[in-house]
Design a protein around this motif. Structure first.
Motif, PDB file in Angstrom:
ATOM      1  N   LEU A  18       0.709  -1.329   0.081  1.00 58.36           N
ATOM      2  CA  LEU A  18       0.282   0.015  -0.072  1.00 58.36           C
ATOM      3  C   LEU A  18       0.736   1.275   0.021  1.00 58.36           C
ATOM      4  N   GLU A  19       1.942   1.463   0.761  1.00 56.16           N
ATOM      5  CA  GLU A  19       2.518   2.373   1.055  1.00 56.16           C
ATOM      6  C   GLU A  19       3.283   2.807  -0.441  1.00 56.16           C
ATOM      7  N   THR A  20       3.932   1.752  -1.104  1.00 59.37           N
ATOM      8  CA  THR A  20       4.724   1.956  -2.397  1.00 59.37           C
ATOM      9  C   THR A  20       3.467   2.611  -3.509  1.00 59.37           C
ATOM     10  N   CYS A  21       2.334   2.136  -3.492  1.00 57.13           N
ATOM     11  CA  CYS A  21       1.103   2.522  -4.337  1.00 57.13           C
ATOM     12  C   CYS A  21       0.901   4.184  -4.028  1.00 57.13           C
ATOM     13  N   ILE A  22       0.719   4.237  -2.694  1.00 56.15           N
ATOM     14  CA  ILE A  22       0.267   5.678  -2.441  1.00 56.15           C
ATOM     15  C   ILE A  22       1.390   6.615  -2.804  1.00 56.15           C
TER      16      ILE A  22
END
Length: 395
Positions: A18-22
């Protein structure tokens, strides 16, 4: 400042990616100079995904109703942007390169679909079953059924005008939401375009939420539900046509073609085809009336003309005529039997009038009951309770 773009991600236990996508999504907004937000529609994560999203500067909404579609429906409703670009939060889609989607949306497109087959699918990014069978077959069925320009029905990266999609009243909670959006957008005459996009292997260590056969069936079932022509009308027309040709040819005696003789057994089979085919045609008429009435399918001038002829009076006249024919055929069989003193009969003598009586009576009853049910479906109700019907560009 008005929010132009919402980048929407459904989330269920996506802490690994999730962090990578955000970070990619927010980086794109900064680089492109777009006033936007990253919105996470959390579907009940218990791995800390919500805290990760907030720490990275995303807005989080909780969606208690389970399902991919349920999360996206809630996310679209909560989005602040005029445009929405949605994509999975498993790091398989490139949130850092959304320029083609934004350009098409700014140019007036209502729905912009990514096409992974045109943009490039990395090795091991898509299972062979999905890449070579499931997605191509379902996408082809969708294009044939609905004449939509979409070549990749199930691409999870897509952008749209928020108001236009809200107007479709999407409601499927599962993975089939992806197909519902394309189907209803096509039926409503929205401006749909496609842009190439890429697909990378997702970054999760656990299996994906997608279940190939279950979700494939859900997509196929939805395609069939919104295509009564293909589900009922075309198959029914073929069965009724073949059955009628065989039934009429054999009604007055056996037929020999190329040394092969067709008699009462084929007559009975033809009768079955006639009844089955006609019933499917009736199902088509009733399902189309229902779907148009409740804004599930668009109307057309030709459909309205046909519907106006399907009145109770016309149905009773046509059905009553067939019932009279059935009575005459029955009497003919009885008189034929009486001529022999009500003794044993040659089957070939009694089967033909009996078959005619059964087929005529069955068709008559089906026509009458279909007429009454069609009239019931068209009864007036409170206009405030009625959804607005869809309109298509041409009849």
């Amino acid at each position: 400042m008005m929010t132009e773009l919402t980048i929407l991600m459904p989330c269920l236990n996506e802490a690994e990616t999730l962090e990578t996508c955000i970070v990619k999504a927010k980086g794109y907004l900064d680089r492109a100079g777009i006033a936007g937000e990253v919105l996470i529609a959390d579907n009940g994560s218990n791995d800390g995904s919500q805290d990760i999203a907030r720490r990275c500067g995303a807005r989080v909404i909780a969606v208690p109703v389970k399902g991919y579609g349920a999360a996206l429906i809630a996310g679209i409703a909560a989005a602040k942007g005029r445009f929405v670009i949605m994509g999975d939060s498993d790091d398989s889609y490139d949130f850092a390169n959304l320029d083609p989607f934004v350009a098409a949306l700014r140019d007036g497109a209502d729905l912009v679909m990514g096409n992974r087959f045109r943009g490039g699918i990395a090795p091991k990014a898509m299972p062979p079953l999905h890449r070579y069978l499931g997605n191509p077959v379902l996408s082809t069925i969708g294009r044939v059924f609905f004449r939509t320009p979409v070549g990749d029905f199930h691409c999870g990266l897509r952008g749209f005008n928020r108001d236009a999609i809200i107007g479709l009243h999407l409601n499927t909670p599962g993975m089939e939401f992806a197909s519902e959006m394309v189907i209803k957008a096509t039926l409503s005459g929205l401006d749909i375009r496609e842009v190439p996009t890429t697909l990378q292997p997702d970054g999760r260590s656990r299996p994906p939420h997608l279940r190939s056969w279950r979700d494939g069936w859900l997509h196929l079932k939805l395609l069939m539900t919104f295509a009564p022509y293909w589900l009922f009308y075309y198959p029914g027309l073929v069965l009724f046509g073949l059955g009628s040709a065989g039934f009429l040819a054999l009604l007055f005696g056996p037929v020999t073609i190329g040394g092969v003789s067709f008699d009462v057994a084929t007559l009975i089979l033809s009768a079955g085809l006639v009844l089955t085919g006609f019933q499917m045609i009736c199902f088509y008429a009733l399902s189309r009336i229902f779907a148009v009435r409740f804004a599930l399918l668009p109307s057309s001038a030709r459909f309205e003309r046909c519907k106006s002829r399907l009145s109770v009076d016309n149905a009773c006249i046509a059905g009553g005529s067939l019932l009279l024919l059935a009575i005459f055929a029955t009497l003919s069989g009885v008189f034929s039997w009486g001529a022999t003193g009500f003794g044993d009969l040659d089957a070939s003598r009694i089967v033909r009038p009996a078959a005619l009586a059964v087929v005529a009576a069955s068709l008559g009853v089906q026509i009458i009951t279909t007429g009454f049910l069609a009239a019931m479906l068209q009864q007036q109700i409170n206009p405030e309770q009625m959804p607005q019907p869809l309109q298509e560009d041409s009849a």
